[in-house]
Design a protein around this motif. Structure first.
Motif, PDB file in Angstrom:
ATOM      1  N   GLY A 153     -32.112  24.435  80.503  1.00 32.19           N
ATOM      2  CA  GLY A 153     -31.373  24.320  79.256  1.00 32.19           C
ATOM      3  C   GLY A 153     -31.637  23.019  78.525  1.00 32.19           C
ATOM      4  O   GLY A 153     -31.598  22.970  77.287  1.00 32.19           O
ATOM      5  N   THR A 154     -31.897  21.939  79.268  1.00 32.72           N
ATOM      6  CA  THR A 154     -32.161  20.641  78.636  1.00 32.72           C
ATOM      7  C   THR A 154     -33.426  20.702  77.794  1.00 32.72           C
ATOM      8  O   THR A 154     -33.436  20.300  76.621  1.00 32.72           O
ATOM      9  CB  THR A 154     -32.293  19.539  79.700  1.00 32.72           C
ATOM     10  N   CYS A 155     -34.513  21.176  78.375  1.00 35.96           N
ATOM     11  CA  CYS A 155     -35.777  21.304  77.633  1.00 35.96           C
ATOM     12  C   CYS A 155     -35.616  22.216  76.433  1.00 35.96           C
ATOM     13  O   CYS A 155     -36.114  21.922  75.341  1.00 35.96           O
ATOM     14  CB  CYS A 155     -36.867  21.871  78.547  1.00 35.96           C
ATOM     15  N   ASN A 156     -34.934  23.327  76.637  1.00 32.76           N
ATOM     16  CA  ASN A 156     -34.782  24.278  75.549  1.00 32.76           C
ATOM     17  C   ASN A 156     -33.974  23.677  74.402  1.00 32.76           C
ATOM     18  O   ASN A 156     -34.279  23.900  73.225  1.00 32.76           O
ATOM     19  CB  ASN A 156     -34.118  25.556  76.062  1.00 32.76           C
ATOM     20  N   PHE A 157     -32.956  22.900  74.740  1.00 31.50           N
ATOM     21  CA  PHE A 157     -32.146  22.225  73.725  1.00 31.50           C
ATOM     22  C   PHE A 157     -33.005  21.240  72.927  1.00 31.50           C
ATOM     23  O   PHE A 157     -32.971  21.215  71.695  1.00 31.50           O
ATOM     24  CB  PHE A 157     -30.985  21.487  74.385  1.00 31.50           C
ATOM     25  N   ILE A 158     -33.788  20.423  73.639  1.00 30.87           N
ATOM     26  CA  ILE A 158     -34.636  19.416  72.982  1.00 30.87           C
ATOM     27  C   ILE A 158     -35.656  20.085  72.066  1.00 30.87           C
ATOM     28  O   ILE A 158     -35.846  19.679  70.917  1.00 30.87           O
ATOM     29  CB  ILE A 158     -35.344  18.543  74.036  1.00 30.87           C
ATOM     30  N   SER A 160     -35.492  23.034  70.684  1.00 22.92           N
ATOM     31  CA  SER A 160     -34.799  23.637  69.547  1.00 22.92           C
ATOM     32  C   SER A 160     -34.555  22.611  68.450  1.00 22.92           C
ATOM     33  O   SER A 160     -34.767  22.879  67.265  1.00 22.92           O
ATOM     34  CB  SER A 160     -33.459  24.245  69.993  1.00 22.92           C
ATOM     35  N   LYS A 161     -34.113  21.430  68.858  1.00 25.53           N
ATOM     36  CA  LYS A 161     -33.824  20.377  67.887  1.00 25.53           C
ATOM     37  C   LYS A 161     -35.107  19.872  67.219  1.00 25.53           C
ATOM     38  O   LYS A 161     -35.121  19.566  66.032  1.00 25.53           O
ATOM     39  CB  LYS A 161     -33.094  19.210  68.558  1.00 25.53           C
ATOM     40  N   MET A 162     -36.195  19.782  67.978  1.00 28.38           N
ATOM     41  CA  MET A 162     -37.458  19.292  67.430  1.00 28.38           C
ATOM     42  C   MET A 162     -38.050  20.258  66.405  1.00 28.38           C
ATOM     43  O   MET A 162     -38.502  19.852  65.325  1.00 28.38           O
ATOM     44  CB  MET A 162     -38.462  19.044  68.557  1.00 28.38           C
ATOM     45  N   VAL A 163     -38.048  21.555  66.728  1.00 33.23           N
ATOM     46  CA  VAL A 163     -38.682  22.540  65.852  1.00 33.23           C
ATOM     47  C   VAL A 163     -37.753  22.957  64.714  1.00 33.23           C
ATOM     48  O   VAL A 163     -38.143  22.979  63.551  1.00 33.23           O
ATOM     49  CB  VAL A 163     -39.133  23.780  66.658  1.00 33.23           C
ATOM     50  N   ASP A 164     -36.505  23.294  65.027  1.00 33.05           N
ATOM     51  CA  ASP A 164     -35.595  23.826  64.013  1.00 33.05           C
ATOM     52  C   ASP A 164     -35.031  22.743  63.098  1.00 33.05           C
ATOM     53  O   ASP A 164     -34.848  22.965  61.898  1.00 33.05           O
ATOM     54  CB  ASP A 164     -34.433  24.568  64.683  1.00 33.05           C
ATOM     55  N   ASP A 165     -34.731  21.569  63.672  1.00 35.67           N
ATOM     56  CA  ASP A 165     -34.084  20.509  62.895  1.00 35.67           C
ATOM     57  C   ASP A 165     -35.017  19.361  62.525  1.00 35.67           C
ATOM     58  O   ASP A 165     -34.600  18.419  61.848  1.00 35.67           O
ATOM     59  CB  ASP A 165     -32.894  19.939  63.676  1.00 35.67           C
ATOM     60  N   TYR A 169     -38.578  13.696  69.477  1.00 35.28           N
ATOM     61  CA  TYR A 169     -38.280  13.937  70.899  1.00 35.28           C
ATOM     62  C   TYR A 169     -37.175  13.005  71.387  1.00 35.28           C
ATOM     63  O   TYR A 169     -36.222  13.441  72.047  1.00 35.28           O
ATOM     64  CB  TYR A 169     -39.550  13.739  71.736  1.00 35.28           C
ATOM     65  N   ASP A 170     -37.271  11.710  71.056  1.00 31.24           N
ATOM     66  CA  ASP A 170     -36.286  10.729  71.532  1.00 31.24           C
ATOM     67  C   ASP A 170     -34.889  11.038  71.001  1.00 31.24           C
ATOM     68  O   ASP A 170     -33.903  10.977  71.753  1.00 31.24           O
ATOM     69  CB  ASP A 170     -36.699   9.311  71.117  1.00 31.24           C
ATOM     70  N   ASN A 171     -34.785  11.373  69.719  1.00 28.08           N
ATOM     71  CA  ASN A 171     -33.475  11.695  69.148  1.00 28.08           C
ATOM     72  C   ASN A 171     -32.891  12.967  69.754  1.00 28.08           C
ATOM     73  O   ASN A 171     -31.679  13.051  70.011  1.00 28.08           O
ATOM     74  CB  ASN A 171     -33.584  11.862  67.628  1.00 28.08           C
ATOM     75  N   SER A 172     -33.757  13.941  69.998  1.00 30.13           N
ATOM     76  CA  SER A 172     -33.299  15.202  70.596  1.00 30.13           C
ATOM     77  C   SER A 172     -32.814  14.976  72.023  1.00 30.13           C
ATOM     78  O   SER A 172     -31.787  15.537  72.436  1.00 30.13           O
ATOM     79  CB  SER A 172     -34.432  16.226  70.589  1.00 30.13           C
ATOM     80  N   LEU A 173     -33.541  14.139  72.774  1.00 33.80           N
ATOM     81  CA  LEU A 173     -33.131  13.823  74.142  1.00 33.80           C
ATOM     82  C   LEU A 173     -31.797  13.081  74.148  1.00 33.80           C
ATOM     83  O   LEU A 173     -30.907  13.395  74.949  1.00 33.80           O
ATOM     84  CB  LEU A 173     -34.205  12.984  74.828  1.00 33.80           C
ATOM     85  N   ASN A 174     -31.644  12.113  73.251  1.00 32.05           N
ATOM     86  CA  ASN A 174     -30.385  11.353  73.176  1.00 32.05           C
ATOM     87  C   ASN A 174     -29.201  12.276  72.882  1.00 32.05           C
ATOM     88  O   ASN A 174     -28.126  12.122  73.459  1.00 32.05           O
ATOM     89  CB  ASN A 174     -30.480  10.267  72.098  1.00 32.05           C
ATOM     90  N   LYS A 175     -29.415  13.244  71.978  1.00 34.22           N
ATOM     91  CA  LYS A 175     -28.352  14.192  71.647  1.00 34.22           C
ATOM     92  C   LYS A 175     -28.010  15.052  72.859  1.00 34.22           C
ATOM     93  O   LYS A 175     -26.822  15.318  73.133  1.00 34.22           O
ATOM     94  CB  LYS A 175     -28.801  15.085  70.484  1.00 34.22           C
ATOM     95  N   ALA A 176     -29.024  15.474  73.599  1.00 34.21           N
ATOM     96  CA  ALA A 176     -28.797  16.277  74.805  1.00 34.21           C
ATOM     97  C   ALA A 176     -27.998  15.485  75.835  1.00 34.21           C
ATOM     98  O   ALA A 176     -27.123  16.029  76.526  1.00 34.21           O
ATOM     99  CB  ALA A 176     -30.128  16.731  75.396  1.00 34.21           C
ATOM    100  N   GLU A 183     -29.378  14.489  82.009  1.00 35.89           N
ATOM    101  CA  GLU A 183     -28.950  13.350  82.818  1.00 35.89           C
ATOM    102  C   GLU A 183     -29.452  12.046  82.195  1.00 35.89           C
ATOM    103  O   GLU A 183     -30.324  12.049  81.320  1.00 35.89           O
ATOM    104  CB  GLU A 183     -29.515  13.490  84.239  1.00 35.89           C
ATOM    105  N   SER A 184     -28.890  10.919  82.670  1.00 35.49           N
ATOM    106  CA  SER A 184     -29.377   9.615  82.195  1.00 35.49           C
ATOM    107  C   SER A 184     -30.849   9.430  82.552  1.00 35.49           C
ATOM    108  O   SER A 184     -31.607   8.805  81.823  1.00 35.49           O
ATOM    109  CB  SER A 184     -28.530   8.489  82.795  1.00 35.49           C
TER     110      SER A 184
END
Length: 399
Positions: A153-158, A160-165, A169-176, A183-184
């Protein structure tokens, strides 16, 4: 029917979810009588008696009045010691520890069988999707030809944010991380390792063949940049990290890598923390399962389903081992989007189909790509379905 007494090892997000569910719904017929934790004095937001807590796991594993163990900790080696000790003491186990299960699967089965106890771990793979149960029961009389899965789910969330929004990568990871999906230290998720553990378990059930996770090649998502995002948007594609295992020439090919997929693919609309599995079999054809793969409630549900299995004395995990397949040493050539390295021009094994200033489309295989990755950390790739790529070139030739 008499209630079963359970010892709970681990009292985090999933552990508290299981505890609350069993307290609220008595029809599960399981009562948690002891809970092992690292820190008794930690502030917890749920109501419970502190008398249930102990820092000594042996007080639970050695307790003759406890019928079963619910193991929900992160450390695979510590979990393995706890689970094997529980088996030896005649206790059945429900676990959510995918790393422990993937690393020690055959050994755990042998010990549980020797001690005539049950071992379930539906929660270790794909959250709320009952994939182990489905493979063991529904496909018991069928021959599975391939499995594809979005299992993290973590990868899929990241992605999704990169392609759709259009986020980095860094911002998407921080949001996740802010939302608790990552995880940290996100290495296991974003490297593909977590998906690899889960795929190894699915392979064992689908094909009766144990492939150690370290023998499944993987490529994660840490190097993806705007080149591939722009390519995906241009062709109305999504990027997904997909684990795949298939039978080819009586051998199992398995890998984890990003793939570019179109709207025709069942995984196209799997976003954020959702997981998906596609099973292709001889009699059933393709079967598609989708569900939440992360969070307290989806994982809690999987644990509760296994507790009912034990409660009603249902069969423990089954798997096919009447056929033995070899492990493929060379993965089949595919079409790939590649970026981040100029060494391709001087490397063997690449058929360059298209060349752009920032990326290339090539025909090659995973092993060759992986060797190049070891030389250049910034190098990355994503597979493109050949028929999909052929459609692109046909359309562009008409423009």
């Amino acid at each position: 029917m008499k209630k079963l007494k359970a010892g709970l090892i681990g009292f985090g997000v999933v552990g508290t979810g299981v505890f609350q569910a069993l307290k609220k719904y008595e029809d599960y017929g399981v009562e948690i009588t002891r809970i092992a934790v690292k820190n008794i004095d930690k502030n917890r937001t749920i109501e419970f008696s502190k008398e249930l807590l102990t820092q000594n796991v042996n007080e639970i594993v050695e307790d003759s009045e406890i019928d079963l163990i619910i193991e929900l900790i992160n450390d695979p080696e510590e979990a393995f010691e706890i689970v094997t000790q529980a088996f030896q003491n005649g206790k059945s186990v429900v676990s959510a520890n995918k790393k422990m299960v993937a690393l020690y699967l055959e050994e755990l089965f042998n010990i549980s069988k020797k001690n005539n106890v049950k071992f379930f771990y539906e929660a270790a793979v794909c959250g709320s999707i009952p994939i182990i149960r489905t493979i063991d029961q529904h496909f018991q009389s069928d021959k599975i030809k391939s499995i594809e899965t979005i299992a993290n789910g973590t990868c899929n969330f990241i992605l999704s944010k990169m392609v759709d929004d259009g986020q980095s990568y860094d911002n998407s990871l921080n949001k996740a991380q802010e939302l608790g999906f990552a995880e940290s230290d996100p290495y296991s998720d974003v490297s593909g390792e977590d998906t690899r553990f889960k795929l190894s378990i699915m392979i064992y059930h689908a094909f009766g063949q144990y492939i150690h996770p370290e023998n499944i090649p993987m490529q994660g998502i840490t190097s993806l940049d705007n080149n591939i995002i722009e390519y995906a948007k241009k062709h109305q594609l999504k990027i997904k990290l997909i684990g795949e295992a298939l039978l080819a020439n009586n051998k199992i090919e398995a890998k984890i890598e990003p793939k570019l997929i179109s709207k025709k693919h069942d995984f196209y609309n799997i976003e954020n923390e959702y997981n998906g599995v596609i099973i292709n079999s001889e009699f059933s054809g393709e079967q598609f399962l989708k569900g939440k793969g992360a969070g307290s409630y989806p994982t809690t549900l999987a644990v509760l389903s296994n507790l009912k299995d034990i409660r009603y004395n249902l069969a423990s995990t089954r798997f096919k081992n009447n056929e033995r397949f070899g492990k493929s040493n060379s993965l089949t050539d595919k079409v790939y989007f590649v970026s981040g390295s100029k060494e391709i021009e001087n490397s063997e094994g690449f058929d360059i189909l298209e060349e752009f200033s920032n990326h290339k489309i090539v025909k090659t295989n995973f092993q060759i790509l992986n060797k190049l990755k070891l030389k250049d950390e910034k190098f990355y790739w994503a597979e493109i379905n050949k028929e999909l790529y052929d459609d692109f070139t046909k359309v562009e030739s008409l423009l």
